[in-house]
Design an enzyme around this catalytic site. Structure first.
Site, mmCIF file in Angstrom:
data_model
loop_
_atom_site.group_PDB
_atom_site.id
_atom_site.type_symbol
_atom_site.label_atom_id
_atom_site.label_comp_id
_atom_site.label_asym_id
_atom_site.label_seq_id
_atom_site.Cartn_x
_atom_site.Cartn_y
_atom_site.Cartn_z
ATOM 1 N N THR A 44 70.929 -33.292 -49.659
ATOM 2 C CA THR A 44 71.989 -32.574 -48.963
ATOM 3 C C THR A 44 71.917 -32.794 -47.458
ATOM 4 O O THR A 44 72.945 -32.741 -46.777
ATOM 5 C CB THR A 44 71.936 -31.076 -49.298
ATOM 6 O OG1 THR A 44 70.581 -30.620 -49.225
ATOM 7 C CG2 THR A 44 72.453 -30.823 -50.699
ATOM 8 N N THR A 45 70.727 -33.084 -46.910
ATOM 9 C CA THR A 45 70.638 -33.461 -45.496
ATOM 10 C C THR A 45 71.382 -34.761 -45.238
ATOM 11 O O THR A 45 71.865 -35.005 -44.135
ATOM 12 C CB THR A 45 69.167 -33.590 -45.061
ATOM 13 O OG1 THR A 45 68.505 -32.344 -45.289
ATOM 14 C CG2 THR A 45 69.022 -33.965 -43.597
ATOM 15 N N TYR A 107 76.917 -23.110 -57.697
ATOM 16 C CA TYR A 107 78.163 -22.415 -58.000
ATOM 17 C C TYR A 107 78.218 -21.858 -59.423
ATOM 18 O O TYR A 107 78.513 -20.686 -59.615
ATOM 19 C CB TYR A 107 79.410 -23.272 -57.743
ATOM 20 C CG TYR A 107 80.680 -22.452 -57.859
ATOM 21 C CD1 TYR A 107 81.074 -21.610 -56.818
ATOM 22 C CD2 TYR A 107 81.445 -22.469 -59.014
ATOM 23 C CE1 TYR A 107 82.201 -20.817 -56.934
ATOM 24 C CE2 TYR A 107 82.576 -21.670 -59.126
ATOM 25 C CZ TYR A 107 82.953 -20.850 -58.097
ATOM 26 O OH TYR A 107 84.057 -20.053 -58.218
ATOM 27 N N TYR A 133 64.473 -29.419 -57.114
ATOM 28 C CA TYR A 133 64.751 -28.890 -55.776
ATOM 29 C C TYR A 133 65.332 -27.493 -55.914
ATOM 30 O O TYR A 133 66.449 -27.318 -56.389
ATOM 31 C CB TYR A 133 65.712 -29.828 -55.045
ATOM 32 C CG TYR A 133 66.088 -29.412 -53.638
ATOM 33 C CD1 TYR A 133 65.400 -28.430 -52.933
ATOM 34 C CD2 TYR A 133 67.159 -30.031 -52.988
ATOM 35 C CE1 TYR A 133 65.754 -28.071 -51.651
ATOM 36 C CE2 TYR A 133 67.526 -29.680 -51.698
ATOM 37 C CZ TYR A 133 66.820 -28.692 -51.037
ATOM 38 O OH TYR A 133 67.173 -28.344 -49.767
ATOM 39 N N ARG A 138 71.205 -21.886 -50.649
ATOM 40 C CA ARG A 138 72.371 -22.765 -50.602
ATOM 41 C C ARG A 138 73.025 -22.954 -51.968
ATOM 42 O O ARG A 138 74.171 -23.379 -52.038
ATOM 43 C CB ARG A 138 71.983 -24.132 -50.024
ATOM 44 C CG ARG A 138 71.492 -24.022 -48.589
ATOM 45 C CD ARG A 138 71.363 -25.365 -47.895
ATOM 46 N NE ARG A 138 72.661 -25.929 -47.561
ATOM 47 C CZ ARG A 138 72.881 -26.699 -46.487
ATOM 48 N NH1 ARG A 138 71.907 -26.965 -45.651
ATOM 49 N NH2 ARG A 138 74.071 -27.195 -46.256
ATOM 50 N N LYS A 161 60.391 -29.181 -54.961
ATOM 51 C CA LYS A 161 60.634 -28.931 -53.542
ATOM 52 C C LYS A 161 61.034 -27.473 -53.441
ATOM 53 O O LYS A 161 62.104 -27.068 -53.908
ATOM 54 C CB LYS A 161 61.737 -29.846 -53.007
ATOM 55 C CG LYS A 161 62.103 -29.562 -51.556
ATOM 56 C CD LYS A 161 63.275 -30.424 -51.098
ATOM 57 C CE LYS A 161 63.703 -30.062 -49.679
ATOM 58 N NZ LYS A 161 64.893 -30.830 -49.233
ATOM 59 N N ILE A 203 59.231 -32.088 -47.765
ATOM 60 C CA ILE A 203 60.411 -32.939 -47.625
ATOM 61 C C ILE A 203 61.117 -32.420 -46.388
ATOM 62 O O ILE A 203 61.642 -31.304 -46.376
ATOM 63 C CB ILE A 203 61.293 -32.916 -48.875
ATOM 64 C CG1 ILE A 203 60.525 -33.564 -50.038
ATOM 65 C CG2 ILE A 203 62.609 -33.662 -48.620
ATOM 66 C CD1 ILE A 203 61.277 -33.587 -51.355
#
Length: 312
Positions: A44-45, A107, A133, A138, A161, A203
């Site tokens: 996502t980064t 979601y 992850y 988020r 992560k 990470i």
């Protein structure tokens, strides 16, 4: 394989919004030269939700090409459609990725059993190592310690992560999983306490800006030299904090633009930081003597403000 500092690579774009391959190559080379431990493209980064399918594959392909076995590539492949995640993971395996980082479905907020079945299905579809992850802030869903323990029993699910920000939960996970299961921090500022508990690294977002410092910090901590690791941490902690003054990766890309590493371009719905936050980012960079410290050979001065583009 995925121990130490892995850089959650940003994805550079040109002013017209297209993928900037020459800059991506320069950024990856900079990471490898700084002795980063592994690369994490298309998380996502890396603004993966805005990348086309072809761009996603191309970014990973370039990372694999440049890594050339020198550092592992843990490629992003996550989402809320299990079948699509499996299809993408298979393609990334064919390209040559060394592992898959898979963010929890967002979601649709699956139950803990749904999370387990989601990751079990991915693991059964590919032979690559998988790092789960977990980032509830988020995605709206947390991978609880009991679920991580169940997932750790699956042979090619090798780590997590952990970006909950909850040290107690991280300790519970470490108590629940085998010693060879890799627990990585998803927050730069929590790297040291997690390693003290038995974690294996991070990470990292801040390693986009300071790869050598972050790699050294993590190695020192893993080697048991906490005083030296703390010294680096205290020096760079303001940069870790300012990277999240707005939604990631807005600040880190703004900082990298001020350092001359890329053009200040995001894809919608991300936009440039507020002017006052841009100034705060610059103040931190100046305090660390990072402004323009690594201008790319083909670049001149970068625009101080961003132009946001929708995905093609």
């Amino acid at each position: 394989m995925f121990t130490g500092t892995g850089t959650a690579l940003v994805t550079p774009f040109r002013q017209d919004g297209s993928l900037d391959e020459p800059t991506l190559r320069a950024l990856i080379k900079r990471q490898i030269d700084a002795r980063i431990d592994f690369l994490v493209p298309c998380g996502t980064t890396g603004e993966s939700p805005t990348l086309t399918h072809e761009e996603h594959l191309r970014v990973v392909e370039i990372a694999v090409e440049l890594a050339k076995g020198r550092v592992p590539v843990l490629a992003g492949a996550g989402g809320y459609n299990t079948a699509e995640v499996i299809a993408l993971a298979r393609e990334l395996a064919e390209i040559g990725a060394d592992g898959i980082l898979s963010v929890t479905p967002y979601y649709n907020k699956p139950t803990q059993e749904g999370l387990f079945q989601h990751y079990k299905a991915i693991a059964e579809a590919i032979t690559l190592p998988i790092v789960v992850y977990s980032v509830q802030g988020r995605t709206g869903v947390n991978v609880e310690p009991a679920t991580v323990r169940r997932l750790a029993a699956i042979e090619n699910i090798v780590g997590v992560k952990e970006a909950s920000g909850n040290i107690s939960q991280m300790a519970a996970i470490l108590n629940a999983v085998p010693d060879n299961f890799i627990v990585l921090s998803g927050d730069d500022a929590i790297t040291l306490p997690l390693i003290a508990l038995g974690g294996r690294g991070v990470i990292s977002v801040v390693s986009n800006e300071i790869p050598a410092d972050m790699a050294r910090l993590t190695r020192l901590a893993l080697d048991g030299d906490s005083p030296a690791a703390r010294q680096i941490h205290r020096r760079v902690h303001p940069l870790m904090e300012v990277n999240f003054i707005e939604s990631n990766p807005i600040p880190v890309k703004a900082a990298m633009a001020q350092m001359g590493l890329l053009e200040a371009v995001w894809r919608l719905p991300l936009v440039a930081p507020k002017a006052e936050n841009e100034a705060r980012i610059r103040a931190v960079l100046e305090s660390l003597e990072l402004v323009n410290e690594a201008m790319l050979p083909h670049e001149t001065a970068m625009a101080p403000r961003a132009i946001a583009h929708a995905a093609a």
